[in-house]
Motif scaffolding. Structure first.
Motif, PDB file in Angstrom:
ATOM      1  N   GLY A 124      31.705 -18.880  25.419  1.00 36.14           N
ATOM      2  CA  GLY A 124      31.460 -19.361  24.230  1.00 36.14           C
ATOM      3  C   GLY A 124      32.481 -18.929  23.242  1.00 36.14           C
ATOM      4  O   GLY A 124      33.097 -19.746  22.486  1.00 36.14           O
ATOM      5  N   THR A 125      33.120 -17.682  23.523  1.00 36.80           N
ATOM      6  CA  THR A 125      34.023 -17.322  22.357  1.00 36.80           C
ATOM      7  C   THR A 125      35.365 -18.304  22.349  1.00 36.80           C
ATOM      8  O   THR A 125      35.787 -18.437  21.558  1.00 36.80           O
ATOM      9  CB  THR A 125      34.466 -15.936  22.720  1.00 36.80           C
ATOM     10  N   ASP A 243      28.392 -24.769  16.367  1.00 35.41           N
ATOM     11  CA  ASP A 243      28.552 -23.828  17.196  1.00 35.41           C
ATOM     12  C   ASP A 243      27.060 -23.778  17.913  1.00 35.41           C
ATOM     13  O   ASP A 243      26.211 -23.235  17.754  1.00 35.41           O
ATOM     14  CB  ASP A 243      28.899 -22.588  16.872  1.00 35.41           C
ATOM     15  N   LYS A 272      26.863 -20.606  27.386  1.00 34.54           N
ATOM     16  CA  LYS A 272      25.433 -20.048  27.672  1.00 34.54           C
ATOM     17  C   LYS A 272      24.705 -20.732  28.815  1.00 34.54           C
ATOM     18  O   LYS A 272      24.950 -20.948  30.179  1.00 34.54           O
ATOM     19  CB  LYS A 272      24.672 -19.567  26.834  1.00 34.54           C
TER      20      LYS A 272
HETATM   21  N1  PMP Z   1      28.854 -18.517  19.524  1.00 36.48           N
HETATM   22  C1  PMP Z   1      27.325 -18.255  19.626  1.00 36.48           C
HETATM   23  C2  PMP Z   1      26.568 -19.094  18.544  1.00 36.48           C
HETATM   24  C3  PMP Z   1      26.846 -17.130  20.289  1.00 36.48           C
HETATM   25  O1  PMP Z   1      25.586 -16.884  20.246  1.00 36.48           O
HETATM   26  C4  PMP Z   1      27.672 -16.570  21.255  1.00 36.48           C
HETATM   27  C5  PMP Z   1      27.185 -15.389  22.091  1.00 36.48           C
HETATM   28  N2  PMP Z   1      26.164 -14.790  21.661  1.00 36.48           N
HETATM   29  C6  PMP Z   1      29.062 -16.824  20.834  1.00 36.48           C
HETATM   30  C7  PMP Z   1      29.605 -17.937  20.437  1.00 36.48           C
HETATM   31  C8  PMP Z   1      29.953 -15.982  22.156  1.00 36.48           C
HETATM   32  O2  PMP Z   1      29.838 -16.566  23.301  1.00 36.48           O
HETATM   33  P1  PMP Z   1      30.219 -15.616  24.800  1.00 36.48           P
HETATM   34  O3  PMP Z   1      29.498 -14.531  24.491  1.00 36.48           O
HETATM   35  O4  PMP Z   1      29.980 -16.561  25.712  1.00 36.48           O
HETATM   36  O5  PMP Z   1      31.940 -15.481  24.505  1.00 36.48           O
END
Ligand code: PMP
Length: 443
Positions: A124-125, A243, A272
């Motif tokens: 996600g990041t 997001d 996710k």
């Molecule tokens: N965006 C949102 C809305 C999230 O909830 C999260 C993780 N909780 C992230 C980005 C980051 O995702 P990741 O942990 O897969 O890098």
């Protein structure tokens, strides 16, 4: 088969878990806070079993991830098949079918009929990082607006937008310049405060928003907020970025939360539930208008990640989409969300439960000191309640979920999307007992 969980045979950490925990503590980075001394051995559906044979009902799903349940046999078979064909070749450099097929599917599942293109990441990041770069490149503008309480990841770009807990940012600055935070739910603040005094809208590349704030405390915005953001973006040529790392892929009963609110973002980030936890996969889905250089941009958008869109991950995500359709998982969430809410709402009778908020299979129980005034607990009281009691009591009762105070103190509930009434009843029963203990404790 009769259900054999929750079942706590050896209070955790049992002897095998203790061995793993000791090795972990000796050599893993100090940033891993760990929720509870659970050392996982296996999972199936909504059940997690630890190495000492304790079995838990999982209402956290790996932080809102394991949508189709743990180790779905069809997905496991897809992993084996894809891995036996080839493990890596780099989709940024070469072609393989799943790297074409997944973007094809995602572009069609994303809201809006306009053609779209998809960039695949490992998380996600990384999807958020990609979206920041794409928005700046595409608009040739620098400023980004995000919201207080938001979580977008922890790499430096994403962390510059994240504002759900100061400890996540502490000692990490300086952050990306030209990032502005507005109160979540207050679209008027952008026009009447930011644009009126501090920021020329012509300098703004994008507004980043979570359709429901996840890590920030499962905050549902007021009606009309997201539509107002769309209107602001349209007025000023700003890109609207949803997001959907946590709200996408069925969590709110739709492929994307934006669909639920009938909004067409210019860019959507996903991760996710996209792979339902079987692998690290993220995606940036953007309209062709954004992906193709426009608004004066002439150079090509250059971006790439060695493992993004790994063949095994693509195979998993494609299979996950197939299962979600075959097992009617989106329909299941929509058909059951009222029952889920009504069952959890029984907890509102407890004096410590101030609110129940959420949508779909994404709920938070807000804990308050005084129900009438909605007075919240002090930091010390939160420490006693959350870390001193709830973070172990819920789990000791056989339920995996998260008690957190990123915003107000809440218990976060995000089960696998296959959960049904039996599980709703079960966790409501466990929560009722544990929260009754919390009332005693905080008297
Ligand atoms: N965006 C949102 C809305 C999230 O909830 C999260 C993780 N909780 C992230 C980005 C980051 O995702 P990741 O942990 O897969 O890098």
């Amino acid at each position: 088969m009769t259900k054999n969980y929750p079942h706590i045979a050896t209070p955790p950490p049992g002897p095998k878990a203790q061995g793993i925990i000791a090795r972990d503590r000796a050599s893993t980075a100090t940033c891993y806070l760990k929720e509870y001394p659970l050392a996982v051995a296996r999972g199936s559906g909504a059940m997690i079993e630890d190495v000492d044979g304790n079995r838990y009902l999982d209402f956290m799903a790996g932080i809102a991830v394991a949508s189709t349940g743990h180790s779905h046999p069809t997905v496991v078979a897809a992993v084996q098949e894809a891995a036996s064909q080839f493990l890596h070749i780099c989709g940024g450099d070469f072609y393989y079918e799943s790297f074409a097929a997944l973007p094809e599917r995602l572009a069609k599942l994303a809201p809006g009929r306009e053609p779209k293109k998809v960039f695949l990441s490992n998380s996600g990041t990384e999807a958020v990082e990609g979206a920041i770069k794409l928005a700046r490149h595409s608009t040739r503008r620098a400023a980004i607006i995000a919201f207080e309480g938001s979580f977008h990841g922890r790499s430096l770009g994403a962390l510059s937008l994240t504002a759900s807990k100061y400890t996540q940012r502490s000692g990490m600055g300086p952050f990306l310049p030209e990032v502005y935070h507005a109160p979540y739910g207050d679209a008027d603040f952008i026009e009447s405060r930011l644009f009126a005094r501090r920021l020329d809208p012509k300098d703004v590349a994008a507004i980043f928003v979570e359709p429901i704030q996840g890590e920030g405390g499962y905050i549902v915005p007021p009606a009309g907020f997201l539509k107002s953001l769309r209107a602001i973006c349209d007025k000023h040529g700003i890109l609207l970025i949803f997001d959907e790392v946590i709200t996408g892929f069925g969590r709110l009963g739709h492929w994307f939360g934006s669909e639920r609110y009938d909004i067409r973002p210019d860019i959507v980030t996903s991760a996710k539930g996209l792979s339902s936890s079987y692998a690290a996969l993220g995606a940036v889905i953007a309209t062709d208008k954004v992906m193709e250089p426009f608004m004066g941009a002439t150079s090509m958008f250059s971006h790439g990640i060695t493992f993004g869109g790994h063949p095994v991950m693509c195979a998993i995500a494609l299979k996950n989409i197939e299962i979600m359709k075959r097992e009617r998982i989106l329909e299941h969430v929509r058909e059951n969300e009222d029952a889920f809410r009504t069952t959890l709402a029984q907890l509102l009778d407890l004096p410590i439960v101030g609110d129940l908020r959420g949508t779909g299979f994404f709920w938070a129980i807000e804990l308050v000191k005084d129900k009438d005034t909605r007075e919240t607990f002090s930091d010390e009281e939160c420490e006693k309640l959350l870390r001193g009691y709830l973070s172990t009591a819920l789990w000791d009762a056989g339920m995996i979920c998260r008690a957190d105070d990123r915003g107000d103190p809440v218990i976060q509930i995000s089960p696998p999307l296959v959960a049904g009434q039996a599980e709703f009843d079960e966790i409501t029963g466990i929560l009722g007992e544990v929260l009754t203990g919390a009332v005693e404790l905080m008297r």
